[in-house]
Design a protein around this motif. Structure first.
Motif, mmCIF file in Angstrom:
data_model
loop_
_atom_site.group_PDB
_atom_site.id
_atom_site.type_symbol
_atom_site.label_atom_id
_atom_site.label_comp_id
_atom_site.label_asym_id
_atom_site.label_seq_id
_atom_site.Cartn_x
_atom_site.Cartn_y
_atom_site.Cartn_z
ATOM 1 N N HIS A 147 14.976 -51.414 5.419
ATOM 2 C CA HIS A 147 13.509 -51.269 6.656
ATOM 3 C C HIS A 147 14.561 -52.067 7.590
ATOM 4 O O HIS A 147 14.735 -52.966 7.521
ATOM 5 C CB HIS A 147 12.469 -51.683 6.172
ATOM 6 C CG HIS A 147 11.535 -50.505 5.165
ATOM 7 N ND1 HIS A 147 11.502 -49.723 5.057
ATOM 8 C CD2 HIS A 147 12.392 -51.466 3.672
ATOM 9 C CE1 HIS A 147 10.449 -49.253 3.940
ATOM 10 N NE2 HIS A 147 11.040 -50.160 3.666
ATOM 11 N N LEU A 148 14.571 -51.508 8.544
ATOM 12 C CA LEU A 148 15.590 -51.610 9.810
ATOM 13 C C LEU A 148 15.111 -52.249 10.997
ATOM 14 O O LEU A 148 13.330 -52.416 10.590
ATOM 15 C CB LEU A 148 16.342 -50.832 10.644
ATOM 16 C CG LEU A 148 17.183 -50.666 9.903
ATOM 17 C CD1 LEU A 148 17.686 -49.092 10.899
ATOM 18 C CD2 LEU A 148 18.101 -51.054 9.593
ATOM 19 N N PRO A 149 14.867 -53.706 10.857
ATOM 20 C CA PRO A 149 13.487 -54.757 12.460
ATOM 21 C C PRO A 149 14.455 -53.881 13.431
ATOM 22 O O PRO A 149 14.953 -53.262 13.968
ATOM 23 C CB PRO A 149 14.621 -55.859 12.038
ATOM 24 C CG PRO A 149 16.195 -55.879 12.115
ATOM 25 C CD PRO A 149 16.363 -54.397 10.824
ATOM 26 N N GLU A 150 12.484 -54.282 13.277
ATOM 27 C CA GLU A 150 12.387 -53.624 15.772
ATOM 28 C C GLU A 150 13.459 -54.383 16.517
ATOM 29 O O GLU A 150 13.883 -55.166 16.392
ATOM 30 C CB GLU A 150 10.619 -53.956 16.204
ATOM 31 C CG GLU A 150 9.983 -52.853 15.097
ATOM 32 C CD GLU A 150 9.743 -52.120 15.716
ATOM 33 O OE1 GLU A 150 11.221 -51.350 16.094
ATOM 34 O OE2 GLU A 150 8.838 -51.157 15.529
ATOM 35 N N PRO A 151 14.333 -53.953 17.700
ATOM 36 C CA PRO A 151 13.723 -52.304 17.491
ATOM 37 C C PRO A 151 14.697 -51.961 17.266
ATOM 38 O O PRO A 151 15.221 -50.132 18.035
ATOM 39 C CB PRO A 151 13.692 -52.322 19.808
ATOM 40 C CG PRO A 151 15.078 -53.639 19.787
ATOM 41 C CD PRO A 151 14.452 -54.243 18.225
ATOM 42 N N TRP A 152 15.639 -51.881 16.006
ATOM 43 C CA TRP A 152 16.379 -50.549 16.115
ATOM 44 C C TRP A 152 16.144 -49.377 15.393
ATOM 45 O O TRP A 152 14.881 -49.590 14.813
ATOM 46 C CB TRP A 152 17.251 -51.357 14.388
ATOM 47 C CG TRP A 152 18.144 -52.378 14.734
ATOM 48 C CD1 TRP A 152 18.908 -53.428 14.342
ATOM 49 C CD2 TRP A 152 19.272 -52.127 15.704
ATOM 50 N NE1 TRP A 152 19.304 -54.242 15.174
ATOM 51 C CE2 TRP A 152 20.237 -53.297 15.365
ATOM 52 C CE3 TRP A 152 19.825 -50.737 15.837
ATOM 53 C CZ2 TRP A 152 21.896 -53.446 16.235
ATOM 54 C CZ3 TRP A 152 21.443 -50.840 16.253
ATOM 55 C CH2 TRP A 152 22.630 -52.119 16.588
ATOM 56 N N ARG A 153 16.769 -48.311 15.695
ATOM 57 C CA ARG A 153 16.534 -46.881 15.390
ATOM 58 C C ARG A 153 17.354 -46.229 14.368
ATOM 59 O O ARG A 153 18.872 -46.708 14.651
ATOM 60 C CB ARG A 153 16.532 -46.100 15.987
ATOM 61 C CG ARG A 153 15.523 -46.000 16.919
ATOM 62 C CD ARG A 153 14.828 -45.280 18.347
ATOM 63 N NE ARG A 153 14.955 -43.614 17.439
ATOM 64 C CZ ARG A 153 13.963 -43.313 16.984
ATOM 65 N NH1 ARG A 153 12.839 -44.338 17.034
ATOM 66 N NH2 ARG A 153 13.722 -42.523 17.151
ATOM 67 N N GLN A 190 12.535 -45.582 10.015
ATOM 68 C CA GLN A 190 13.845 -46.865 10.854
ATOM 69 C C GLN A 190 13.962 -47.275 9.218
ATOM 70 O O GLN A 190 14.239 -48.765 8.917
ATOM 71 C CB GLN A 190 13.157 -47.450 11.770
ATOM 72 C CG GLN A 190 12.470 -46.337 12.649
ATOM 73 C CD GLN A 190 13.629 -45.189 13.165
ATOM 74 O OE1 GLN A 190 14.658 -45.239 13.169
ATOM 75 N NE2 GLN A 190 12.195 -44.115 13.906
ATOM 76 N N ALA A 191 14.502 -46.623 8.677
ATOM 77 C CA ALA A 191 15.410 -47.137 7.017
ATOM 78 C C ALA A 191 16.453 -46.256 7.446
ATOM 79 O O ALA A 191 16.670 -45.332 7.646
ATOM 80 C CB ALA A 191 14.363 -46.940 5.719
ATOM 81 N N ALA A 200 20.734 -56.811 18.680
ATOM 82 C CA ALA A 200 19.777 -56.683 19.259
ATOM 83 C C ALA A 200 20.426 -54.891 19.741
ATOM 84 O O ALA A 200 22.348 -54.994 19.606
ATOM 85 C CB ALA A 200 19.370 -56.610 20.627
ATOM 86 N N PRO A 201 19.763 -53.899 19.060
ATOM 87 C CA PRO A 201 20.646 -52.795 19.765
ATOM 88 C C PRO A 201 20.669 -52.484 21.422
ATOM 89 O O PRO A 201 20.036 -52.995 21.742
ATOM 90 C CB PRO A 201 19.714 -51.651 18.702
ATOM 91 C CG PRO A 201 17.864 -52.228 19.305
ATOM 92 C CD PRO A 201 18.338 -53.872 18.400
ATOM 93 N N PRO A 202 21.222 -52.000 21.425
ATOM 94 C CA PRO A 202 22.228 -50.930 22.500
ATOM 95 C C PRO A 202 21.227 -50.680 23.227
ATOM 96 O O PRO A 202 19.816 -49.992 22.792
ATOM 97 C CB PRO A 202 23.167 -50.291 23.070
ATOM 98 C CG PRO A 202 22.589 -49.709 20.969
ATOM 99 C CD PRO A 202 22.634 -50.978 20.229
ATOM 100 N N VAL A 203 20.516 -51.502 24.708
ATOM 101 C CA VAL A 203 19.473 -50.601 25.560
ATOM 102 C C VAL A 203 19.316 -48.596 25.963
ATOM 103 O O VAL A 203 20.452 -48.863 26.456
ATOM 104 C CB VAL A 203 19.751 -51.100 26.592
ATOM 105 C CG1 VAL A 203 18.460 -50.645 27.643
ATOM 106 C CG2 VAL A 203 19.061 -53.159 26.192
ATOM 107 N N GLN A 204 18.837 -48.361 26.065
ATOM 108 C CA GLN A 204 19.070 -46.508 26.158
ATOM 109 C C GLN A 204 17.980 -46.172 26.840
ATOM 110 O O GLN A 204 17.367 -47.035 27.998
ATOM 111 C CB GLN A 204 17.905 -46.291 24.629
ATOM 112 C CG GLN A 204 18.573 -46.141 23.100
ATOM 113 C CD GLN A 204 19.909 -45.834 23.181
ATOM 114 O OE1 GLN A 204 20.156 -44.446 23.270
ATOM 115 N NE2 GLN A 204 20.633 -46.389 22.518
#
Length: 473
Positions: free
Chosen positions: A400-406, A436-437, A465-469
């Motif tokens: 289960h991915l941590p926020e804010p990963w999609r 989101q997993a 942190a994931p890239p900003v969309q």
């Protein structure tokens, strides 16, 4: 600027339907199919929101809704709550679902649930083939046309071995198949009519999703918890829908690893009897007897079918398995198999059954489970602190991915680091939102060192942190 002009400016796909050629929604679907075939639209492309396209074409939202539904029925698109309607991949009915390795010299594939590569396995097979070559009568029999239910001697050998593993069943209860996926498809094709409903865990094996879709069956999701399918949700669904068959993975769900308790299994059996459901238990994700609960065919033998395959314990390429079925269903299943292919090939069955009966396969299987448990421990060590579900004997784990990963972003970024994963979309039944997993398969790497390198890459990625969309206008 008018509403139509504003809508047209925002639509990245703008069909030009011929309104004189029958129902408009069919014309739109035909153009969608043509644009996909010509490459104007590519797999994964998102179609415009229904309201937006309706405004752009100056038609009702109902027309676009019917268009998208017909496109999904034809297998052109997939609709998912939260991610819209997207063009489906050309070579798979389920997005992201594949069965062949994508490993190269530059990446490590953690997307497939396959046995760990073993030199001992290859050597045993070579020795077995030499022994069989010295038995011309056995080879000759295996090359003849086989009975629909399968060779009697092979079914006897297989039943004896399954009994030694804590899965007692008689040879007359077994129908030999070309692997587990064949057993899935054969069961659905034979026992469920087009338009009827089947149900399963909301997250389930993509092969079952593909089979149900190919056969035109209504496939309904049952909400889950940490033990898998929830009986209360199943009961409500049965009160709302007429369900013919329930597909189950009670030992460890693929992909989540959820395992049912005895109480959970008994509750599902009670519902199945009350609503007259057939139970199809997938036992392909084999686990040792010490870790296994009571199979459904022991709890409700009159309505339960059980799938076995050598794909996870010996080799997927053998394409050999079996379907345990109640006596009253066996004639229908045998007749359907005969109509498909006359019978399963004798030679793969001879090899698989002799391998199991010799006792040599047990050593490989024991080694394999020890190695799987070691790899599960390595996963827990490298990804400590993250929300991971798995079974101790499972080939895979559910992260289960941590926020804010999609999930879609994580899979893409992992691939950039040389690690191939599968997100949650292929496992989702129906159009429910995908969690989101991601599924992490531990068995494809040839050794723990390669797995360790891949897990370290995932750990580093999770720490970022994931890239900003960019926000849509």
């Amino acid at each position: 600027m008018t509403i139509q002009q504003r809508a047209r400016a925002r639509c990245h796909w703008m069909p030009k339907p011929d309104r004189s050629r029958g129902p408009l929604y069919k014309t739109l679907v035909d153009q969608l199919a043509a644009d996909i075939a010509s490459g104007v639209l590519k797999p994964g492309d998102r179609l415009p929101p229904q309201r937006l396209l309706a405004d752009a074409l100056e038609v009702t939202v109902g027309t676009i809704t019917r268009t998208y539904r017909e496109a999904e029925r034809r297998g052109l698109v997939d609709a998912r709550v939260g991610s819209g309607t997207r063009v489906r991949g050309q070579h798979s009915s389920i997005p992201g679902f594949h069965h062949l390795s994508r490993a190269t010299d530059d990446n490590i594939d953690l997307s497939l649930s396959t046995p760990i590569v073993s030199v001992q396995r290859s050597q045993q097979l070579a020795d077995l083939m030499q022994q069989l070559a010295a038995r011309p009568d056995a080879l000759a029999t295996s090359l003849e046309y086989q009975p629909e239910q399968g060779n009697a001697a092979m079914r006897e050998q297989l039943a004896t071995w399954l009994g030694s593993q804590g899965l007692p069943m008689g040879p007359g209860e077994l129908l030999l198949t070309e692997g587990g996926q064949h057993a899935d498809y054969l069961t659905l094709q034979t026992l469920v009519r087009p338009g009827e409903a089947v149900a399963s865990d909301a997250l389930t094996y993509p092969g079952m999703i593909a089979a149900a879709r190919q056969l035109g069956l209504k496939h309904l999701p049952v909400p889950m918890d940490t033990e898998g399918m929830r009986p209360d949700a199943l009961e409500r669904l049965c009160q709302q829908q007429r369900i013919r068959l329930l597909y189950l993975m009670p030992e460890h769900n693929n992909p989540t690893g959820a395992c049912m308790t005895r109480e959970r299994r008994e509750a599902i059996v009670e519902i199945a009897r009350r609503h007259d459901l057939l139970l199809l238990e997938d036992g392909v994700q084999y686990v040792p007897a010490d870790f296994r609960g009571q199979p459904f065919y022991r709890l409700a033998p009159e309505r339960s079918l059980y799938i076995f395959s050598v794909s996870k314990i010996l080799a997927g390429g053998l394409r050999f398995g079996a379907l345990r079925a109640p006596a009253n269903l066996m004639p229908k299943l045998s007749a359907a198999l005969r109509a498909q292919c006359w019978a399963t090939p004798g030679l793969p069955g001879l090899v698989a059954c002799e391998w199991l009966a010799s006792g040599l396969a047990d050593g490989i299987i024991d080694w394999h489970w020890q190695e799987v448990r070691g790899r599960q421990s390595l996963l827990r060590e490298r990804l400590a602190g993250y929300d991971i579900q798995s079974h101790p004997c499972s080939f895979h784990a559910w992260l289960h991915l941590p926020e804010p990963w999609r999930a879609v972003d994580f899979v893409r970024r992992a691939a950039e680091r040389g690690v191939i994963l599968i997100g949650s979309d292929p496992f989702c039944v129906g159009s429910q939102p995908a969690p989101q997993a991601v599924r992490i398969c531990l068995t494809p790497p040839p050794d723990r060192a390669a797995l360790d390198r891949a897990l370290q890459q995932l750990g580093e990625l999770l720490a970022q942190a994931p890239p900003v969309q960019a926000m849509p206008i």
